[in-house]
Design a protein around this motif. Structure first.
Motif, PDB file in Angstrom:
ATOM      1  N   ARG A 205     -15.352  19.414 -42.583  1.00 18.71           N
ATOM      2  CA  ARG A 205     -15.352  18.780 -43.905  1.00 18.71           C
ATOM      3  C   ARG A 205     -14.603  17.440 -43.881  1.00 18.71           C
ATOM      4  NH1 ARG A 205     -12.709  23.288 -47.441  1.00 18.71           N
ATOM      5  NH2 ARG A 205     -11.305  23.161 -45.673  1.00 18.71           N
ATOM      6  N   LEU A 206     -13.904  17.161 -42.769  1.00 17.57           N
ATOM      7  CA  LEU A 206     -13.157  15.899 -42.646  1.00 17.57           C
ATOM      8  C   LEU A 206     -13.991  14.800 -42.003  1.00 17.57           C
ATOM      9  CD1 LEU A 206      -9.752  17.319 -41.345  1.00 17.57           C
ATOM     10  CD2 LEU A 206     -10.265  16.483 -43.648  1.00 17.57           C
ATOM     11  N   GLU A 207     -15.242  15.124 -41.722  1.00 19.47           N
ATOM     12  CA  GLU A 207     -16.132  14.189 -41.032  1.00 19.47           C
ATOM     13  C   GLU A 207     -16.065  12.793 -41.647  1.00 19.47           C
ATOM     14  OE1 GLU A 207     -19.958  15.927 -39.050  1.00 19.47           O
ATOM     15  OE2 GLU A 207     -20.330  15.357 -41.129  1.00 19.47           O
ATOM     16  N   GLY A 208     -15.890  11.789 -40.801  1.00 18.25           N
ATOM     17  CA  GLY A 208     -15.906  10.416 -41.287  1.00 18.25           C
ATOM     18  C   GLY A 208     -14.585   9.904 -41.837  1.00 18.25           C
ATOM     19  N   GLN A 209     -13.517  10.742 -41.782  1.00 23.72           N
ATOM     20  CA  GLN A 209     -12.246  10.313 -42.375  1.00 23.72           C
ATOM     21  C   GLN A 209     -11.225   9.836 -41.344  1.00 23.72           C
ATOM     22  OE1 GLN A 209     -10.518  12.953 -45.306  1.00 23.72           O
ATOM     23  NE2 GLN A 209     -12.505  13.823 -45.792  1.00 23.72           N
ATOM     24  N   PHE A 210     -11.512  10.025 -40.056  1.00 16.14           N
ATOM     25  CA  PHE A 210     -10.507   9.690 -39.039  1.00 16.14           C
ATOM     26  C   PHE A 210     -11.176   8.977 -37.871  1.00 16.14           C
ATOM     27  CE2 PHE A 210     -11.932  14.098 -38.614  1.00 16.14           C
ATOM     28  CZ  PHE A 210     -12.592  14.026 -37.397  1.00 16.14           C
ATOM     29  N   SER A 211     -10.360   8.301 -37.061  1.00 14.21           N
ATOM     30  CA  SER A 211     -10.896   7.702 -35.840  1.00 14.21           C
ATOM     31  C   SER A 211     -10.859   8.754 -34.742  1.00 14.21           C
ATOM     32  CB  SER A 211     -10.046   6.500 -35.425  1.00 14.21           C
ATOM     33  OG  SER A 211      -8.763   6.934 -35.010  1.00 14.21           O
ATOM     34  N   MET A 212     -11.735   8.627 -33.772  1.00 12.65           N
ATOM     35  CA  MET A 212     -11.760   9.586 -32.661  1.00 12.65           C
ATOM     36  C   MET A 212     -10.420   9.578 -31.939  1.00 12.65           C
ATOM     37  SD  MET A 212     -15.595   8.846 -31.267  1.00 12.65           S
ATOM     38  CE  MET A 212     -15.739  10.233 -30.169  1.00 12.65           C
ATOM     39  N   GLU A 213      -9.846   8.375 -31.804  1.00 14.88           N
ATOM     40  CA  GLU A 213      -8.558   8.238 -31.113  1.00 14.88           C
ATOM     41  C   GLU A 213      -7.463   8.989 -31.869  1.00 14.88           C
ATOM     42  OE1 GLU A 213      -6.388   7.266 -27.937  1.00 14.88           O
ATOM     43  OE2 GLU A 213      -8.538   6.877 -28.191  1.00 14.88           O
ATOM     44  N   GLY A 214      -7.462   8.828 -33.202  1.00 16.08           N
ATOM     45  CA  GLY A 214      -6.460   9.497 -34.038  1.00 16.08           C
ATOM     46  C   GLY A 214      -6.563  11.004 -33.957  1.00 16.08           C
ATOM     47  N   ALA A 215      -7.790  11.499 -34.001  1.00 11.29           N
ATOM     48  CA  ALA A 215      -8.010  12.947 -33.930  1.00 11.29           C
ATOM     49  C   ALA A 215      -7.526  13.499 -32.600  1.00 11.29           C
ATOM     50  CB  ALA A 215      -9.490  13.256 -34.119  1.00 11.29           C
ATOM     51  N   PHE A 216      -7.821  12.778 -31.526  1.00 11.98           N
ATOM     52  CA  PHE A 216      -7.430  13.261 -30.195  1.00 11.98           C
ATOM     53  C   PHE A 216      -5.909  13.251 -30.041  1.00 11.98           C
ATOM     54  CE2 PHE A 216      -6.768  12.812 -25.557  1.00 11.98           C
ATOM     55  CZ  PHE A 216      -7.306  14.044 -25.192  1.00 11.98           C
ATOM     56  N   LYS A 217      -5.252  12.224 -30.597  1.00 10.17           N
ATOM     57  CA  LYS A 217      -3.781  12.157 -30.495  1.00 10.17           C
ATOM     58  C   LYS A 217      -3.127  13.298 -31.276  1.00 10.17           C
ATOM     59  CE  LYS A 217      -3.126   7.256 -29.513  1.00 10.17           C
ATOM     60  NZ  LYS A 217      -2.921   5.913 -30.112  1.00 10.17           N
ATOM     61  N   ALA A 218      -3.684  13.617 -32.435  1.00  6.96           N
ATOM     62  CA  ALA A 218      -3.144  14.736 -33.234  1.00  6.96           C
ATOM     63  C   ALA A 218      -3.329  16.054 -32.477  1.00  6.96           C
ATOM     64  CB  ALA A 218      -3.843  14.799 -34.592  1.00  6.96           C
ATOM     65  N   ALA A 219      -4.505  16.239 -31.854  1.00  7.82           N
ATOM     66  CA  ALA A 219      -4.775  17.456 -31.080  1.00  7.82           C
ATOM     67  C   ALA A 219      -3.851  17.547 -29.873  1.00  7.82           C
ATOM     68  CB  ALA A 219      -6.239  17.467 -30.628  1.00  7.82           C
ATOM     69  N   ALA A 220      -3.610  16.397 -29.219  1.00  7.80           N
ATOM     70  CA  ALA A 220      -2.730  16.375 -28.037  1.00  7.80           C
ATOM     71  C   ALA A 220      -1.300  16.736 -28.427  1.00  7.80           C
ATOM     72  CB  ALA A 220      -2.769  14.987 -27.383  1.00  7.80           C
ATOM     73  N   LEU A 221      -0.863  16.301 -29.616  1.00  5.86           N
ATOM     74  CA  LEU A 221       0.485  16.644 -30.088  1.00  5.86           C
ATOM     75  C   LEU A 221       0.589  18.148 -30.328  1.00  5.86           C
ATOM     76  CD1 LEU A 221       3.302  15.862 -31.138  1.00  5.86           C
ATOM     77  CD2 LEU A 221       2.270  15.471 -33.392  1.00  5.86           C
ATOM     78  N   ALA A 222      -0.423  18.725 -30.975  1.00  4.62           N
ATOM     79  CA  ALA A 222      -0.426  20.179 -31.205  1.00  4.62           C
ATOM     80  C   ALA A 222      -0.347  20.920 -29.875  1.00  4.62           C
ATOM     81  CB  ALA A 222      -1.683  20.587 -31.971  1.00  4.62           C
ATOM     82  N   LEU A 223      -1.109  20.445 -28.885  1.00  5.42           N
ATOM     83  CA  LEU A 223      -1.139  21.103 -27.567  1.00  5.42           C
ATOM     84  C   LEU A 223       0.231  21.067 -26.906  1.00  5.42           C
ATOM     85  CD1 LEU A 223      -3.046  22.512 -25.584  1.00  5.42           C
ATOM     86  CD2 LEU A 223      -3.552  20.273 -24.579  1.00  5.42           C
ATOM     87  N   ARG A 224       0.928  19.930 -27.002  1.00  5.94           N
ATOM     88  CA  ARG A 224       2.277  19.828 -26.416  1.00  5.94           C
ATOM     89  C   ARG A 224       3.248  20.794 -27.102  1.00  5.94           C
ATOM     90  NH1 ARG A 224       4.851  14.312 -26.759  1.00  5.94           N
ATOM     91  NH2 ARG A 224       6.468  15.291 -25.476  1.00  5.94           N
ATOM     92  N   CYS A 225       3.171  20.876 -28.432  1.00  2.00           N
ATOM     93  CA  CYS A 225       4.058  21.787 -29.171  1.00  2.00           C
ATOM     94  C   CYS A 225       3.806  23.241 -28.779  1.00  2.00           C
ATOM     95  CB  CYS A 225       3.852  21.632 -30.680  1.00  2.00           C
ATOM     96  SG  CYS A 225       4.379  20.054 -31.355  1.00  2.00           S
ATOM     97  N   LEU A 226       2.560  23.536 -28.372  1.00  2.00           N
ATOM     98  CA  LEU A 226       2.173  24.922 -28.042  1.00  2.00           C
ATOM     99  C   LEU A 226       2.353  25.259 -26.562  1.00  2.00           C
ATOM    100  CD1 LEU A 226      -1.055  25.022 -30.241  1.00  2.00           C
ATOM    101  CD2 LEU A 226       1.072  26.272 -30.680  1.00  2.00           C
ATOM    102  N   SER A 227       3.025  24.389 -25.810  1.00  2.00           N
ATOM    103  CA  SER A 227       3.268  24.675 -24.386  1.00  2.00           C
ATOM    104  C   SER A 227       3.942  26.039 -24.236  1.00  2.00           C
ATOM    105  CB  SER A 227       4.178  23.614 -23.766  1.00  2.00           C
ATOM    106  OG  SER A 227       3.587  22.338 -23.848  1.00  2.00           O
ATOM    107  N   ILE A 228       3.465  26.811 -23.265  1.00  2.00           N
ATOM    108  CA  ILE A 228       4.054  28.133 -23.032  1.00  2.00           C
ATOM    109  C   ILE A 228       5.517  27.989 -22.623  1.00  2.00           C
ATOM    110  CG2 ILE A 228       3.971  30.211 -21.564  1.00  2.00           C
ATOM    111  CD1 ILE A 228       1.718  30.101 -23.603  1.00  2.00           C
ATOM    112  N   ASP A 229       5.809  27.013 -21.752  1.00  2.00           N
ATOM    113  CA  ASP A 229       7.192  26.770 -21.332  1.00  2.00           C
ATOM    114  C   ASP A 229       7.862  25.854 -22.357  1.00  2.00           C
ATOM    115  OD1 ASP A 229       9.579  25.960 -20.154  1.00  2.00           O
ATOM    116  OD2 ASP A 229       8.728  25.954 -18.129  1.00  2.00           O
ATOM    117  N   PRO A 230       8.945  26.338 -23.006  1.00  2.00           N
ATOM    118  CA  PRO A 230       9.599  25.541 -24.051  1.00  2.00           C
ATOM    119  C   PRO A 230      10.060  24.163 -23.553  1.00  2.00           C
ATOM    120  CG  PRO A 230      10.652  27.713 -23.828  1.00  2.00           C
ATOM    121  CD  PRO A 230       9.572  27.643 -22.795  1.00  2.00           C
ATOM    122  N   LYS A 231      10.326  24.055 -22.239  1.00  2.00           N
ATOM    123  CA  LYS A 231      10.818  22.780 -21.680  1.00  2.00           C
ATOM    124  C   LYS A 231       9.793  21.659 -21.845  1.00  2.00           C
ATOM    125  CE  LYS A 231      11.920  23.852 -17.367  1.00  2.00           C
ATOM    126  NZ  LYS A 231      11.882  25.323 -17.142  1.00  2.00           N
TER     127      LYS A 231
END
Length: 337
Positions: free
Chosen positions: A250-276
């Motif tokens: 439903r967010l189609e057309g509201q963000f840049s591809m670069e912005g979406a990927f950076k937000a996803a990459a941040l989520a992935l880092r926060c979800l690292s199995i190793d807290p370090k």
């Protein structure tokens, strides 16, 4: 008197802790006023369920009573009289993030990409404040129902019943009974009971993922491989071509591809199995600020998936100018009963 004797029609929400009532008080004297005059408050009336309820009530008063930050909900007062325990908060007219992400209905428009970034940033600032050297508090129950929104969609953290003082000296963690909400708790905390600021960062990653996808952390109604959001989404987050499988369409057309990927990459880092390998909350705040700035400077010129942007109605437009109020249920559900 402020809640008209806890009248049933003034109930804003109910949960395991008891009920939350809407009331009105005078801004200067805090005396009860007629409905519609003075300022609106939310009064949490706790069930009288013995020591655990009292301990969480006490934690709430101790933490929110001594902290002030624009991204923490304001505790106006409390009451302890015989077996009665009340907590009085500022009223948050737009209710919880949970309602905005997961409520469905033809009258209801989803939160825009820009508002999701704003809410994520506000919530991150609240956590960063709690983790700061002066404060050193672990929140322990970061989830969408505990993030409340004011009329301008400023996010504030509520419900400090499970908050815990962070480690002191050269210790890396505190050991404690596993409490919190299933689906949000960090794996190392579940496995060992070792709690650190990085446990909150993991929970932030889960919430950020919920915000990107509009899917719940745990959803038994989905097909078997998709019920646990983190497990399902992780393989797609690091792949620029597949990340769109996770994003709310439903967010189609509201963000840049670069912005979406950076937000996803941040989520992935926060979800690292190793807290370090997780970022601290100050790093998260910086990343989200940069994302918001680049989103603003895009000037809505970008297109996603070749789709032109469409103007989305705001929630208020869709409601004919009326904002639907739904106060959340700030609750602490133990993982293990």
């Amino acid at each position: 008197m402020a809640t008209r004797n806890f009248r049933p029609d003034s109930v804003l929400g109910e949960g395991g802790f008891g009920s939350v009532f809407k009331g009105w008080i005078d801004e200067n004297s805090s005396a009860a006023t007629k409905p519609g005059t003075g300022i609106i408050i939310a009064v949490k009336r706790l069930k009288q369920d013995g020591f655990q309820g009292h301990r969480e009530w006490l934690a709430e008063v101790n933490y929110l009573g001594q902290f002030y930050h624009p991204n923490l909900v304001k505790l106006i007062g409390y009451c302890l009289e015989d077996e009665h325990r009340l907590l009085v908060y500022e009223f948050m007219p737009r209710g919880s993030l949970e309602n905005h992400l997961f409520r469905r209905g033809s009258y209801f428009q989803p939160l825009s990409w820009t508002l999701r970034l704003k809410v994520a940033l506000g919530a991150a600032k609240g956590l960063a404040f709690l983790h700061s050297t002066e404060t050193k508090v672990i929140y322990r129950d970061f989830k969408t129902s505990n993030i409340l929104l004011d009329s301008n969609y400023n996010a504030k953290l509520s419900d400090f019943g499970l908050a815990k003082d962070g480690p002191t000296g050269d210790k890396s963690h505190v050991s404690t009974r596993v409490m919190g909400t299933y689906g949000y708790a960090a794996p190392e905390y579940l496995a060992t009971g070792h709690l650190s600021a990085m446990s909150d960062v993991y929970s932030f990653g889960v919430v950020l993922l919920e915000m990107l996808s509009s899917r719940r952390a745990i959803d038994k109604n989905r097909p078997s491989g998709e019920q646990k959001l983190v497990e399902w989404a992780k393989p797609y987050l690091a792949n620029k071509r597949k990340v769109f499988r996770v994003l709310d369409n439903r967010l189609e057309g509201q963000f840049s591809m670069e912005g979406a990927f950076k937000a996803a990459a941040l989520a992935l880092r926060c979800l690292s199995i190793d807290p370090k390998f997780r970022p601290n909350m100050n790093e998260v705040v910086t990343t989200l600020q940069l994302l918001m700035e680049s989103n603003d400077s895009d000037g809505n010129q970008n297109k996603t998936n070749g789709m032109p942007r469409r103007r989305r109605q705001s929630t208020d437009d869709a409601n004919g100018g009326r904002s639907k109020t739904a106060y959340p249920r700030p609750s602490a559900s133990p993982l293990y009963a």
